[in-house]
Design an enzyme around this catalytic site. Structure first.
Site, PDB file in Angstrom:
ATOM      1  N   ASN A   1       0.847  -1.199   0.000  1.00 12.95           N
ATOM      2  CA  ASN A   1       0.000   0.000   0.000  1.00 12.95           C
ATOM      3  C   ASN A   1       0.878   1.243   0.000  1.00 12.95           C
ATOM      4  O   ASN A   1       1.966   1.268   0.580  1.00 12.95           O
ATOM      5  CB  ASN A   1      -1.038  -0.009   1.132  1.00 12.95           C
ATOM      6  CG  ASN A   1      -0.489  -0.236   2.517  1.00 12.95           C
ATOM      7  OD1 ASN A   1       0.573  -0.822   2.691  1.00 12.95           O
ATOM      8  ND2 ASN A   1      -1.214   0.220   3.517  1.00 12.95           N
ATOM      9  N   ILE A   2       0.385   2.249  -0.705  1.00 14.70           N
ATOM     10  CA  ILE A   2       1.123   3.501  -0.906  1.00 14.70           C
ATOM     11  C   ILE A   2       0.168   4.639  -0.586  1.00 14.70           C
ATOM     12  O   ILE A   2      -0.806   4.862  -1.316  1.00 14.70           O
ATOM     13  CB  ILE A   2       1.624   3.606  -2.363  1.00 14.70           C
ATOM     14  CG1 ILE A   2       2.460   2.372  -2.734  1.00 14.70           C
ATOM     15  CG2 ILE A   2       2.413   4.895  -2.565  1.00 14.70           C
ATOM     16  CD1 ILE A   2       2.740   2.228  -4.227  1.00 14.70           C
ATOM     17  N   GLU A   3       0.432   5.313   0.537  1.00 12.80           N
ATOM     18  CA  GLU A   3      -0.501   6.361   0.976  1.00 12.80           C
ATOM     19  C   GLU A   3      -0.061   7.738   0.486  1.00 12.80           C
ATOM     20  O   GLU A   3       1.015   7.900  -0.089  1.00 12.80           O
ATOM     21  CB  GLU A   3      -0.617   6.302   2.505  1.00 12.80           C
ATOM     22  CG  GLU A   3      -1.184   4.959   2.948  1.00 12.80           C
ATOM     23  CD  GLU A   3      -1.413   4.841   4.441  1.00 12.80           C
ATOM     24  OE1 GLU A   3      -0.900   5.683   5.204  1.00 12.80           O
ATOM     25  OE2 GLU A   3      -2.116   3.880   4.831  1.00 12.80           O
TER      26      GLU A   3
ATOM     27  N   CYS B   1      -4.142   0.532  -2.417  1.00 14.53           N
ATOM     28  CA  CYS B   1      -3.979  -0.696  -1.635  1.00 14.53           C
ATOM     29  C   CYS B   1      -2.899  -1.596  -2.245  1.00 14.53           C
ATOM     30  O   CYS B   1      -2.615  -1.522  -3.447  1.00 14.53           O
ATOM     31  CB  CYS B   1      -5.278  -1.492  -1.613  1.00 14.53           C
ATOM     32  SG  CYS B   1      -6.589  -0.776  -0.633  1.00 14.53           S
TER      33      CYS B   1
ATOM     34  N   GLU C   1      -3.041  -4.784  -2.888  1.00 14.26           N
ATOM     35  CA  GLU C   1      -3.564  -5.716  -3.894  1.00 14.26           C
ATOM     36  C   GLU C   1      -3.660  -5.050  -5.262  1.00 14.26           C
ATOM     37  O   GLU C   1      -3.300  -5.605  -6.283  1.00 14.26           O
ATOM     38  CB  GLU C   1      -4.962  -6.221  -3.485  1.00 14.26           C
ATOM     39  CG  GLU C   1      -5.004  -6.965  -2.159  1.00 14.26           C
ATOM     40  CD  GLU C   1      -5.225  -6.063  -0.960  1.00 14.26           C
ATOM     41  OE1 GLU C   1      -4.691  -4.935  -0.933  1.00 14.26           O
ATOM     42  OE2 GLU C   1      -5.937  -6.491  -0.039  1.00 14.26           O
TER      43      GLU C   1
ATOM     44  N   CYS D   1     -10.091  -5.098   0.692  1.00 13.83           N
ATOM     45  CA  CYS D   1     -11.212  -4.154   0.728  1.00 13.83           C
ATOM     46  C   CYS D   1     -12.131  -4.397  -0.472  1.00 13.83           C
ATOM     47  O   CYS D   1     -11.772  -5.117  -1.422  1.00 13.83           O
ATOM     48  CB  CYS D   1     -10.698  -2.708   0.737  1.00 13.83           C
ATOM     49  SG  CYS D   1     -10.233  -2.090  -0.879  1.00 13.83           S
TER      50      CYS D   1
ATOM     51  N   CYS E   1     -10.701  -3.528  -3.993  1.00 16.60           N
ATOM     52  CA  CYS E   1      -9.741  -4.530  -4.492  1.00 16.60           C
ATOM     53  C   CYS E   1     -10.469  -5.802  -4.952  1.00 16.60           C
ATOM     54  O   CYS E   1     -10.074  -6.426  -5.944  1.00 16.60           O
ATOM     55  CB  CYS E   1      -8.704  -4.846  -3.425  1.00 16.60           C
ATOM     56  SG  CYS E   1      -7.556  -3.466  -3.167  1.00 16.60           S
TER      57      CYS E   1
HETATM   58  N1  THU Z   1      -5.242  -1.525   2.721  1.00 18.86           N
HETATM   59  C1  THU Z   1      -4.695  -2.329   1.761  1.00 18.86           C
HETATM   60  O1  THU Z   1      -3.588  -2.075   1.259  1.00 18.86           O
HETATM   61  N2  THU Z   1      -5.410  -3.410   1.361  1.00 18.86           N
HETATM   62  C2  THU Z   1      -6.636  -3.760   1.853  1.00 18.86           C
HETATM   63  O2  THU Z   1      -7.290  -4.602   1.304  1.00 18.86           O
HETATM   64  C3  THU Z   1      -7.129  -3.087   3.076  1.00 18.86           C
HETATM   65  C4  THU Z   1      -6.552  -1.752   3.324  1.00 18.86           C
HETATM   66  C5  THU Z   1      -4.486  -0.331   3.135  1.00 18.86           C
HETATM   67  C6  THU Z   1      -5.109   0.969   2.712  1.00 18.86           C
HETATM   68  C7  THU Z   1      -4.501   1.925   3.730  1.00 18.86           C
HETATM   69  O3  THU Z   1      -3.223   2.323   3.250  1.00 18.86           O
HETATM   70  C8  THU Z   1      -4.313   1.066   4.971  1.00 18.86           C
HETATM   71  O4  THU Z   1      -4.371  -0.277   4.528  1.00 18.86           O
HETATM   72  C9  THU Z   1      -5.370   1.297   6.046  1.00 18.86           C
HETATM   73  O5  THU Z   1      -6.650   1.178   5.522  1.00 18.86           O
END
Ligand code: THU
Length: 146
Positions: free
Chosen positions: A42-44, A53, A55, A91, A94
């Site tokens: 994941n890259i915020e 996310c 995935e 999520c 995804c």
């Molecule tokens: N996140 C994912 O990378 N994959 C998921 O399926 C659930 C959530 C990440 C998004 C965000 O960067 C962090 O987790 C918290 O929600």
């Protein structure tokens, strides 16, 4: 490539997560039918909504390299910098991206707390009655225009 190895790949992918806002790091390893593995984290973003996310990072890397057929994805996630303590289900967004490229009954989603502690679900279990290209009458032909 067995399930354990794919989970290890996802655990390595998680090390690259960029999560200064949530402090929740996720890693994914996507196994294509070609045998290649695509890692994602994941890259915020400071503006929050542009975040991606793990995935989807893995899927978009793979599709941008020409892959359209997939066997399985391993997913791990938890508090950044801490050992894994729980399963991290994908999520809804995804799941919908998986629906675009994967067979609901054949594609396997491997959730893991460690290489040994795993839960395997089909995409159909995670996204029952999902909306896909067949609902638009596109089916296989969708990719023939690409
Ligand atoms: N996140 C994912 O990378 N994959 C998921 O399926 C659930 C959530 C990440 C998004 C965000 O960067 C962090 O987790 C918290 O929600």
């Amino acid at each position: 490539m067995d399930e354990k190895e794919l989970v290890l790949e996802a655990m390595n992918a998680r090390k690259m997560a960029y999560t200064p806002y949530s402090g929740f790091s996720v890693g994914a390893a996507l196994l294509a039918k070609s045998g290649k593995i695509y890692r994602g984290c994941n890259i915020e973003n400071a503006a929050y909504t542009p975040s991606n996310c793990a995935e989807r990072t893995a899927f978009f890397k793979a599709v941008s390299e020409g892959e359209h057929e997939f066997k399985a994805i391993a997913i791990v996630g938890g508090k950044a910098g801490a050992p894994l303590s729980d399963y991290c289900p994908p999520c809804g967004v995804c799941r919908q991206v998986m629906m675009e490229f994967c067979s609901p009954d054949q594609f396997q989603v491997i959730l893991a707390k460690s290489p040994e502690e795993r839960k395997v679900l089909s995409l159909r279990e995670l996204l029952p009655f999902g909306f896909g290209k067949n609902d638009l009458g596109k089916g296989e032909s969708l990719h023939e225009n690409v």
